[in-house]
Design a protein around this motif. Structure first.
Motif, PDB file in Angstrom:
ATOM      1  N   CYS A  41     -47.463 -37.036 -15.781  1.00 49.13           N
ATOM      2  CA  CYS A  41     -46.739 -37.305 -14.541  1.00 49.13           C
ATOM      3  C   CYS A  41     -45.997 -36.050 -14.098  1.00 49.13           C
ATOM      4  O   CYS A  41     -45.209 -35.490 -14.857  1.00 49.13           O
ATOM      5  CB  CYS A  41     -45.766 -38.457 -14.756  1.00 49.13           C
ATOM      6  SG  CYS A  41     -44.628 -38.735 -13.387  1.00 49.13           S
ATOM      7  N   GLU A  42     -46.252 -35.601 -12.866  1.00 46.99           N
ATOM      8  CA  GLU A  42     -45.573 -34.433 -12.314  1.00 46.99           C
ATOM      9  C   GLU A  42     -44.294 -34.818 -11.575  1.00 46.99           C
ATOM     10  O   GLU A  42     -43.261 -34.179 -11.726  1.00 46.99           O
ATOM     11  CB  GLU A  42     -46.509 -33.690 -11.358  1.00 46.99           C
ATOM     12  CG  GLU A  42     -47.732 -33.082 -12.033  1.00 46.99           C
ATOM     13  CD  GLU A  42     -47.396 -31.848 -12.839  1.00 46.99           C
ATOM     14  OE1 GLU A  42     -46.362 -31.213 -12.544  1.00 46.99           O
ATOM     15  OE2 GLU A  42     -48.162 -31.511 -13.761  1.00 46.99           O
ATOM     16  N   GLN A  43     -44.372 -35.903 -10.780  1.00 40.92           N
ATOM     17  CA  GLN A  43     -43.212 -36.344 -10.023  1.00 40.92           C
ATOM     18  C   GLN A  43     -43.258 -37.857  -9.854  1.00 40.92           C
ATOM     19  O   GLN A  43     -44.329 -38.441  -9.709  1.00 40.92           O
ATOM     20  CB  GLN A  43     -43.175 -35.691  -8.634  1.00 40.92           C
ATOM     21  CG  GLN A  43     -43.010 -34.188  -8.636  1.00 40.92           C
ATOM     22  CD  GLN A  43     -42.905 -33.613  -7.236  1.00 40.92           C
ATOM     23  OE1 GLN A  43     -42.367 -34.259  -6.325  1.00 40.92           O
ATOM     24  NE2 GLN A  43     -43.421 -32.409  -7.048  1.00 40.92           N
ATOM     25  N   THR A  44     -42.076 -38.487  -9.851  1.00 33.07           N
ATOM     26  CA  THR A  44     -41.953 -39.915  -9.576  1.00 33.07           C
ATOM     27  C   THR A  44     -40.927 -40.111  -8.464  1.00 33.07           C
ATOM     28  O   THR A  44     -39.793 -39.634  -8.567  1.00 33.07           O
ATOM     29  CB  THR A  44     -41.505 -40.686 -10.832  1.00 33.07           C
ATOM     30  OG1 THR A  44     -42.434 -40.442 -11.901  1.00 33.07           O
ATOM     31  CG2 THR A  44     -41.463 -42.188 -10.561  1.00 33.07           C
ATOM     32  N   TRP A  45     -41.353 -40.828  -7.408  1.00 31.17           N
ATOM     33  CA  TRP A  45     -40.520 -41.042  -6.234  1.00 31.17           C
ATOM     34  C   TRP A  45     -40.269 -42.537  -6.040  1.00 31.17           C
ATOM     35  O   TRP A  45     -41.163 -43.357  -6.214  1.00 31.17           O
ATOM     36  CB  TRP A  45     -41.206 -40.499  -4.980  1.00 31.17           C
ATOM     37  CG  TRP A  45     -41.322 -39.000  -4.946  1.00 31.17           C
ATOM     38  CD1 TRP A  45     -42.138 -38.215  -5.714  1.00 31.17           C
ATOM     39  CD2 TRP A  45     -40.599 -38.114  -4.101  1.00 31.17           C
ATOM     40  NE1 TRP A  45     -41.969 -36.892  -5.407  1.00 31.17           N
ATOM     41  CE2 TRP A  45     -41.026 -36.800  -4.404  1.00 31.17           C
ATOM     42  CE3 TRP A  45     -39.633 -38.306  -3.111  1.00 31.17           C
ATOM     43  CZ2 TRP A  45     -40.518 -35.682  -3.755  1.00 31.17           C
ATOM     44  CZ3 TRP A  45     -39.130 -37.187  -2.453  1.00 31.17           C
ATOM     45  CH2 TRP A  45     -39.566 -35.891  -2.784  1.00 31.17           C
ATOM     46  N   ILE A  46     -39.039 -42.891  -5.677  1.00 30.66           N
ATOM     47  CA  ILE A  46     -38.675 -44.263  -5.344  1.00 30.66           C
ATOM     48  C   ILE A  46     -37.941 -44.245  -4.013  1.00 30.66           C
ATOM     49  O   ILE A  46     -36.870 -43.638  -3.889  1.00 30.66           O
ATOM     50  CB  ILE A  46     -37.785 -44.902  -6.431  1.00 30.66           C
ATOM     51  CG1 ILE A  46     -38.520 -44.960  -7.779  1.00 30.66           C
ATOM     52  CG2 ILE A  46     -37.334 -46.295  -6.004  1.00 30.66           C
ATOM     53  CD1 ILE A  46     -37.658 -45.477  -8.921  1.00 30.66           C
ATOM     54  N   HIS A  96     -42.167 -49.676   0.449  1.00 22.22           N
ATOM     55  CA  HIS A  96     -41.019 -48.878   0.026  1.00 22.22           C
ATOM     56  C   HIS A  96     -41.349 -47.409  -0.248  1.00 22.22           C
ATOM     57  O   HIS A  96     -40.456 -46.586  -0.310  1.00 22.22           O
ATOM     58  CB  HIS A  96     -40.406 -49.487  -1.235  1.00 22.22           C
ATOM     59  CG  HIS A  96     -39.580 -50.700  -0.960  1.00 22.22           C
ATOM     60  ND1 HIS A  96     -38.915 -51.386  -1.947  1.00 22.22           N
ATOM     61  CD2 HIS A  96     -39.290 -51.353   0.199  1.00 22.22           C
ATOM     62  CE1 HIS A  96     -38.270 -52.423  -1.426  1.00 22.22           C
ATOM     63  NE2 HIS A  96     -38.485 -52.418  -0.130  1.00 22.22           N
ATOM     64  N   GLY A  97     -42.578 -47.106  -0.459  1.00 19.71           N
ATOM     65  CA  GLY A  97     -42.923 -45.712  -0.713  1.00 19.71           C
ATOM     66  C   GLY A  97     -42.637 -45.256  -2.124  1.00 19.71           C
ATOM     67  O   GLY A  97     -42.232 -44.106  -2.343  1.00 19.71           O
ATOM     68  N   ASP A  98     -42.820 -46.129  -3.111  1.00 22.86           N
ATOM     69  CA  ASP A  98     -42.705 -45.742  -4.524  1.00 22.86           C
ATOM     70  C   ASP A  98     -44.049 -45.177  -4.951  1.00 22.86           C
ATOM     71  O   ASP A  98     -45.075 -45.881  -4.890  1.00 22.86           O
ATOM     72  CB  ASP A  98     -42.364 -46.953  -5.391  1.00 22.86           C
ATOM     73  CG  ASP A  98     -41.028 -47.595  -5.018  1.00 22.86           C
ATOM     74  OD1 ASP A  98     -40.339 -47.054  -4.134  1.00 22.86           O
ATOM     75  OD2 ASP A  98     -40.691 -48.630  -5.619  1.00 22.86           O
ATOM     76  N   PHE A  99     -44.063 -43.914  -5.392  1.00 21.18           N
ATOM     77  CA  PHE A  99     -45.348 -43.307  -5.756  1.00 21.18           C
ATOM     78  C   PHE A  99     -45.168 -42.280  -6.857  1.00 21.18           C
ATOM     79  O   PHE A  99     -44.059 -41.837  -7.159  1.00 21.18           O
ATOM     80  CB  PHE A  99     -46.034 -42.684  -4.537  1.00 21.18           C
ATOM     81  CG  PHE A  99     -45.296 -41.520  -3.931  1.00 21.18           C
ATOM     82  CD1 PHE A  99     -45.571 -40.208  -4.309  1.00 21.18           C
ATOM     83  CD2 PHE A  99     -44.320 -41.729  -2.960  1.00 21.18           C
ATOM     84  CE1 PHE A  99     -44.901 -39.143  -3.746  1.00 21.18           C
ATOM     85  CE2 PHE A  99     -43.637 -40.666  -2.392  1.00 21.18           C
ATOM     86  CZ  PHE A  99     -43.931 -39.369  -2.786  1.00 21.18           C
ATOM     87  N   GLY A 120     -38.257 -42.652  -1.253  1.00 19.95           N
ATOM     88  CA  GLY A 120     -37.924 -41.366  -0.655  1.00 19.95           C
ATOM     89  C   GLY A 120     -37.076 -40.454  -1.499  1.00 19.95           C
ATOM     90  O   GLY A 120     -36.737 -39.348  -1.065  1.00 19.95           O
ATOM     91  N   THR A 121     -36.717 -40.885  -2.689  1.00 24.80           N
ATOM     92  CA  THR A 121     -35.911 -40.050  -3.582  1.00 24.80           C
ATOM     93  C   THR A 121     -36.741 -39.647  -4.797  1.00 24.80           C
ATOM     94  O   THR A 121     -37.388 -40.490  -5.419  1.00 24.80           O
ATOM     95  CB  THR A 121     -34.644 -40.794  -4.045  1.00 24.80           C
ATOM     96  OG1 THR A 121     -33.849 -41.116  -2.902  1.00 24.80           O
ATOM     97  CG2 THR A 121     -33.831 -39.943  -5.005  1.00 24.80           C
TER      98      THR A 121
END
Length: 389
Positions: A324-329, A307-310, A331-332
């Motif tokens: 934490c700088e950024q959280t993606w789920i 899924h590309g959660d990173f 592609g969002t």
């Protein structure tokens, strides 16, 4: 530093109202998915700690609790859009002091069970009843028993959930502490032909780790919680690493709105207490809980096709200095530290504007701001019958 999105295998953070339907010893018919709270601030706060997936569990009031809901922390979406659609269904079981109500207070002494013996019997009786139900209906995996004189079988949502457990389509996550109770539930599971997905908390798991491996159960444990009630008297911070060292699939969980914001530093405790490698420690909050929830083909690691959660960190994620700088789920970008700082400035500016408007108001009297207008205040407390309302 980039890691997979962190996963919490034991959470109550996004549940509307209470987490326990504690009136019955078995509440397998109730569903957390019906009360997912998409408007709680916990979603955003936990995204800011790198969390992307959580297992929302019923409470531990009953031997057999309610059905769980695995969610993605898609901040701003509707409740149904938070549900992790590919996650198989699960259910909460519980053992110990909470279930037998020994720590509920003196007025809670009427509901069965009141002893550890009763807890076991409740669970056995429930599965025996569910077996009879499945056989009467001729459900998949059960030999139909036909009685021409019997009435049609009434659909039972509680028993449907228990049948799914025996069919291997619904996974049990059981609150537990003591070794004797953990052994007891593995024996029940063996007798009725299913496997416990995870023992939650499982603070005496290190004593019977080989049995957990033999049964095939995972362990989702606290890192270093103890001394908050008597049945955790033998808890040790090495529990997770000791279980892992003999082959148990181990994850660390939060069971806390606040701790869920710092699962990265919880993972670091596996390095401190047991000396595992940093890579193995990170698995305790990524791929291991994903495997326990049977969603590892979608999340838990950075691989093509998932899924590309990173999460993007400004330092080694196991460091107490990491942020934490950024959280993606999928592609969002659901959390961005720079965007968060901008929003904070806007909120501060709006608050200051409102304060200045109040200060500039013509009427600054205490009565204007502190007391209600009209006579409703006196009326509410001076009722005709003399009673307060």
């Amino acid at each position: 530093h980039i890691t997979p999105g962190l996963i919490d295998c034991h959470s109550h953070s996004m549940i509307l109202g209470g987490v326990n339907e504690g009136t019955l010893p078995s509440s397998a018919m109730v569903r957390i998915s019906d009360v997912v709270n998409s408007e709680t601030e916990n979603i955003y706060r936990q995204l800011a700690g790198g969390l992307t997936t959580a297992n929302l569990l019923h409470g531990s009031a009953n031997p057999i609790g309610g059905q769980n809901a695995v969610i993605k922390l898609r901040h701003g979406e509707l409740p149904d859009d938070l549900i992790f659609k590919e996650a198989p269904p699960g259910i909460k079981f519980a053992l110990g002091e909470n279930v037998k109500q020994s720590n509920w207070g003196d007025k809670f002494t009427t509901r069965y069970p009141q002893t550890r013996m009763g807890v076991e019997q409740i669970i056995r009786d429930a599965f025996s009843t569910a077996t009879d139900y499945a056989e009467a209906l001729g459900l998949n995996g059960f030999v139909k028993k036909h009685n021409p004189n019997s009435l049609p079988v009434r659909k039972d949502l509680e028993l449907d959930a228990l049948v799914e457990i025996m069919q291997g389509t619904r996974w049990v996550h059981s609150h537990s502490y003591r070794q004797d109770e953990i052994l007891m539930l593995t024996r029940i599971a063996d007798d009725f032909g299913f496997t416990i997905a995870t023992f939650q908390h499982v603070l005496e798991g290190y004593k019977i780790a080989e049995r957990l491996v033999e049964h095939g159960a995972g362990a989702s444990t606290f890192t270093d919680w103890w001394a908050y009630k008597f049945e955790v008297i033998d808890a040790i911070p090495y529990n997770g690493t000791l279980m892992s060292s003999v082959g148990v699939l181990v994850s660390y969980n939060s069971d806390s709105n606040e701790l869920a914001r710092r699962m990265n530093t919880e993972a670091a405790k596996a390095v401190k207490y047991g000396g595992v490698s940093q890579e193995e420690a990170l698995k305790f909050v990524t791929i291991n809980p994903a495997k326990q929830l049977r969603i590892d083909q979608y999340v838990g690691s950075l691989e093509q096709g998932k899924h590309g959660d990173f999460v993007i960190w400004n330092d080694n994620p196991l460091s107490s200095y990491a942020s934490c700088e950024q959280t993606w789920i999928e592609g969002t970008n659901y959390f961005n530290k720079e965007r968060d700082a901008t929003m904070r400035e806007q909120i501060a500016a709006e608050r200051n504007m409102l304060i200045q408007k109040i200060l500039a108001s013509d009427d600054k009297s205490e009565d204007n701001f502190m007391k209600p207008k009209g006579d409703w205040h006196n009326h509410a407390y001076s009722c005709s019958d003399g009673g307060a309302r």
